[in-house]
Design a protein around this motif. Structure first.
Motif, PDB file in Angstrom:
ATOM      1  N   THR A 201       0.824  -1.005  -0.153  1.00 12.58           N
ATOM      2  CA  THR A 201       0.050  -0.068   0.224  1.00 12.58           C
ATOM      3  C   THR A 201       1.147   1.248  -0.042  1.00 12.58           C
ATOM      4  O   THR A 201       1.952   1.293   0.603  1.00 12.58           O
ATOM      5  N   LEU A 202       0.406   2.315  -0.401  1.00 11.54           N
ATOM      6  CA  LEU A 202       1.208   3.506  -0.628  1.00 11.54           C
ATOM      7  C   LEU A 202       1.612   3.966   0.836  1.00 11.54           C
ATOM      8  O   LEU A 202       0.473   4.089   1.737  1.00 11.54           O
ATOM      9  N   GLY A 203       2.525   4.305   1.167  1.00 10.01           N
ATOM     10  CA  GLY A 203       3.126   4.736   2.632  1.00 10.01           C
ATOM     11  C   GLY A 203       2.767   3.430   3.599  1.00 10.01           C
ATOM     12  O   GLY A 203       3.208   3.685   4.677  1.00 10.01           O
ATOM     13  N   GLY A 204       2.558   2.293   3.130  1.00 10.01           N
ATOM     14  CA  GLY A 204       2.576   1.284   4.181  1.00 10.01           C
ATOM     15  C   GLY A 204       3.835   0.554   4.536  1.00 10.01           C
ATOM     16  O   GLY A 204       5.132   0.980   3.947  1.00 10.01           O
ATOM     17  N   PRO A 205       4.018   0.017   5.524  1.00  6.18           N
ATOM     18  CA  PRO A 205       5.239  -0.708   5.862  1.00  6.18           C
ATOM     19  C   PRO A 205       6.018  -1.624   4.784  1.00  6.18           C
ATOM     20  O   PRO A 205       5.049  -2.181   4.048  1.00  6.18           O
ATOM     21  N   LEU A 206       7.185  -1.875   4.717  1.00  4.52           N
ATOM     22  CA  LEU A 206       7.826  -2.626   4.004  1.00  4.52           C
ATOM     23  C   LEU A 206       7.528  -4.021   4.382  1.00  4.52           C
ATOM     24  O   LEU A 206       7.736  -4.522   5.675  1.00  4.52           O
ATOM     25  N   LEU A 207       7.049  -5.055   3.521  1.00  8.72           N
ATOM     26  CA  LEU A 207       6.878  -6.515   3.866  1.00  8.72           C
ATOM     27  C   LEU A 207       8.371  -7.120   3.438  1.00  8.72           C
ATOM     28  O   LEU A 207       8.858  -6.943   2.545  1.00  8.72           O
ATOM     29  N   ASP A 208       8.543  -8.153   4.281  1.00  7.19           N
ATOM     30  CA  ASP A 208       9.907  -8.675   4.287  1.00  7.19           C
ATOM     31  C   ASP A 208       9.980  -9.706   2.879  1.00  7.19           C
ATOM     32  O   ASP A 208       9.016 -10.029   2.397  1.00  7.19           O
ATOM     33  N   ASP A 209      11.293  -9.801   2.350  1.00  6.64           N
ATOM     34  CA  ASP A 209      11.354 -10.607   1.348  1.00  6.64           C
ATOM     35  C   ASP A 209      11.352 -12.156   1.746  1.00  6.64           C
ATOM     36  O   ASP A 209      11.313 -12.437   2.928  1.00  6.64           O
ATOM     37  N   TYR A 210      11.205 -12.986   0.705  1.00 12.63           N
ATOM     38  CA  TYR A 210      11.003 -14.479   1.213  1.00 12.63           C
ATOM     39  C   TYR A 210      11.243 -15.384  -0.093  1.00 12.63           C
ATOM     40  O   TYR A 210      11.619 -14.894  -1.082  1.00 12.63           O
ATOM     41  N   ILE A 211      11.471 -16.552   0.171  1.00 12.20           N
ATOM     42  CA  ILE A 211      11.954 -17.628  -0.505  1.00 12.20           C
ATOM     43  C   ILE A 211      10.839 -18.796  -0.531  1.00 12.20           C
ATOM     44  O   ILE A 211      10.679 -19.228   0.508  1.00 12.20           O
ATOM     45  N   ILE A 212      10.410 -19.201  -1.591  1.00 11.36           N
ATOM     46  CA  ILE A 212       9.443 -20.339  -1.519  1.00 11.36           C
ATOM     47  C   ILE A 212       9.910 -21.442  -2.449  1.00 11.36           C
ATOM     48  O   ILE A 212      10.497 -21.296  -3.447  1.00 11.36           O
ATOM     49  N   VAL A 213      10.007 -23.005  -1.752  1.00 10.27           N
ATOM     50  CA  VAL A 213      10.248 -24.163  -2.609  1.00 10.27           C
ATOM     51  C   VAL A 213       9.259 -24.947  -2.798  1.00 10.27           C
ATOM     52  O   VAL A 213       8.677 -25.253  -1.886  1.00 10.27           O
ATOM     53  N   ASP A 214       9.172 -25.321  -3.966  1.00 15.42           N
ATOM     54  CA  ASP A 214       8.067 -26.260  -4.483  1.00 15.42           C
ATOM     55  C   ASP A 214       8.620 -27.351  -4.864  1.00 15.42           C
ATOM     56  O   ASP A 214       9.500 -27.452  -5.743  1.00 15.42           O
ATOM     57  N   LEU A 215       7.962 -28.827  -4.809  1.00 13.03           N
ATOM     58  CA  LEU A 215       8.338 -30.016  -5.356  1.00 13.03           C
ATOM     59  C   LEU A 215       6.974 -30.746  -5.878  1.00 13.03           C
ATOM     60  O   LEU A 215       5.965 -30.559  -5.406  1.00 13.03           O
ATOM     61  N   ALA A 216       7.316 -31.575  -6.768  1.00  9.49           N
ATOM     62  CA  ALA A 216       6.068 -32.386  -7.341  1.00  9.49           C
ATOM     63  C   ALA A 216       6.729 -33.259  -8.172  1.00  9.49           C
ATOM     64  O   ALA A 216       7.866 -33.435  -8.660  1.00  9.49           O
TER      65      ALA A 216
ATOM     66  N   VAL B 231       4.253 -30.941  -3.009  1.00 14.60           N
ATOM     67  CA  VAL B 231       4.558 -30.130  -1.865  1.00 14.60           C
ATOM     68  C   VAL B 231       4.815 -28.702  -2.128  1.00 14.60           C
ATOM     69  O   VAL B 231       5.726 -28.565  -2.638  1.00 14.60           O
ATOM     70  N   ASN B 232       4.002 -27.876  -1.903  1.00 13.55           N
ATOM     71  CA  ASN B 232       4.343 -26.536  -2.079  1.00 13.55           C
ATOM     72  C   ASN B 232       4.689 -25.779  -0.603  1.00 13.55           C
ATOM     73  O   ASN B 232       4.118 -25.928   0.222  1.00 13.55           O
ATOM     74  N   ASN B 233       5.583 -24.949  -0.726  1.00 12.83           N
ATOM     75  CA  ASN B 233       6.300 -24.444   0.218  1.00 12.83           C
ATOM     76  C   ASN B 233       6.846 -25.183   1.261  1.00 12.83           C
ATOM     77  O   ASN B 233       6.448 -25.346   2.276  1.00 12.83           O
ATOM     78  N   LEU B 234       7.683 -26.018   0.676  1.00 10.57           N
ATOM     79  CA  LEU B 234       8.637 -26.970   1.317  1.00 10.57           C
ATOM     80  C   LEU B 234       8.869 -26.909   2.696  1.00 10.57           C
ATOM     81  O   LEU B 234       8.563 -27.432   3.645  1.00 10.57           O
ATOM     82  N   THR B 235       9.580 -25.506   2.945  1.00  7.37           N
ATOM     83  CA  THR B 235      10.235 -25.245   4.497  1.00  7.37           C
ATOM     84  C   THR B 235       9.186 -24.760   5.235  1.00  7.37           C
ATOM     85  O   THR B 235       9.506 -24.150   6.257  1.00  7.37           O
ATOM     86  N   ASN B 236       7.978 -24.386   4.659  1.00  8.61           N
ATOM     87  CA  ASN B 236       6.741 -23.819   5.421  1.00  8.61           C
ATOM     88  C   ASN B 236       7.230 -22.588   6.048  1.00  8.61           C
ATOM     89  O   ASN B 236       6.718 -22.064   7.137  1.00  8.61           O
ATOM     90  N   THR B 237       7.743 -21.652   4.863  1.00  7.06           N
ATOM     91  CA  THR B 237       8.028 -20.374   5.160  1.00  7.06           C
ATOM     92  C   THR B 237       6.769 -19.493   5.606  1.00  7.06           C
ATOM     93  O   THR B 237       5.960 -19.543   4.742  1.00  7.06           O
ATOM     94  N   ALA B 238       6.846 -18.863   6.507  1.00  5.77           N
ATOM     95  CA  ALA B 238       5.922 -17.811   6.886  1.00  5.77           C
ATOM     96  C   ALA B 238       6.375 -16.385   6.183  1.00  5.77           C
ATOM     97  O   ALA B 238       7.298 -15.751   6.228  1.00  5.77           O
ATOM     98  N   TYR B 239       5.308 -15.860   5.267  1.00  3.53           N
ATOM     99  CA  TYR B 239       5.733 -14.591   4.688  1.00  3.53           C
ATOM    100  C   TYR B 239       4.299 -13.905   4.516  1.00  3.53           C
ATOM    101  O   TYR B 239       3.113 -14.538   4.532  1.00  3.53           O
TER     102      TYR B 239
END
Length: 162
Positions: free
Chosen positions: A95-110, A129-137
Motif C-alpha cells: 500500500t502507498l505509505g505502508g510498511p515494507l513487507l519482508d522478502d521471502y523464498i519459496i520451494v516447491d516440489l512435485a 509439496v508447495n512451500n516445502l520449508t513452511n516459510t511464513a511470509y
C-alpha cells in the motif's frame, strides 16, 4: 480512510517504472529441463497530485526491486516425472505509505506418474509439496493486520482422462 476496514481508491496522476526480466529455458533430449529468471524493477511516483502530496517520490505498491526463480525438471520415458522450483521475491510495500513487507523464498516440489507409461495414458498420479520449508511470509498488510501467504501444502491427485 477514516473508517477502519475500508479503503479509499484513487489515481496517481503520474508514475514511472523501469525494469528488465531475463529468462532462460532449456529442454534436453535426455529428459532434463531447467528454467531460470531474474527481474529488476524500479518505480517512482513523479506526480502525486494535490491530494496525495505525501506520496511524491514514493515507490509503487506491489513492485519488488528484485525477483528470481530457478526450476529443474526430469521426464522419464517410463512415464514418471519430477520437478523442483525455488522463487525469491524482494521486500516491497503493498500500500502507498505502508510498511515494507519482508522478502521471502519459496520451494516447491512435485512428482507424477502416468500409469501406462505413455503421455496419453488414461490415469495419472501426482504428488506435490508447495512451500516445502513452511516459510511464513506476509503478502499484504491491510489496516495494520498482516495477511500471510499460503503455508506448506502437501497433496496427492489422481486424474482420469476420458
Amino acid at each position: 480512510s477514516a473508517f477502519p476496514g475500508f479503503f479509499l481508491t484513487g489515481n496517481i496522476p503520474e508514475a514511472t517504472g523501469r525494469g528488465i526480466e531475463l529468462t532462460a529455458d532449456y529442454r534436453g533430449d535426455s529428459g532434463w529441463g531447467m528454467n531460470a529468471s531474474v527481474g529488476w524493477l524500479r518505480t517512482k511516483i513523479t506526480d502525486a497530485g494535490t491530494i496525495a502530496t505525501a506520496f511524491q517520490g514514493a515507490e509503487l505498491p506491489n513492485a519488488p526491486k528484485f525477483t528470481g526463480s530457478l526450476g529443474l525438471s526430469y521426464e522419464h520415458a517410463a512415464g514418471w516425472d519430477a520437478r523442483a522450483s525455488v522463487r525469491y521475491v524482494d521486500e516491497m510495500t503493498n500500500t502507498l505509505g505502508g510498511p515494507l513487507l519482508d522478502d521471502y523464498i519459496i520451494v516447491d516440489l512435485a512428482a507424477g506418474y502416468d500409469f501406462t507409461g505413455a503421455r496419453n495414458s488414461d490415469w495419472r498420479l501426482d504428488l506435490f509439496v508447495n512451500n516445502l520449508t513452511n516459510t511464513a511470509y506476509i503478502i499484504e498488510n491491510a489496516s495494520g493486520r498482516d495477511i500471510v501467504g499460503r503455508p506448506r501444502e502437501i497433496g496427492i491427485s489422481v486424474t482420469m482422462r476420458f
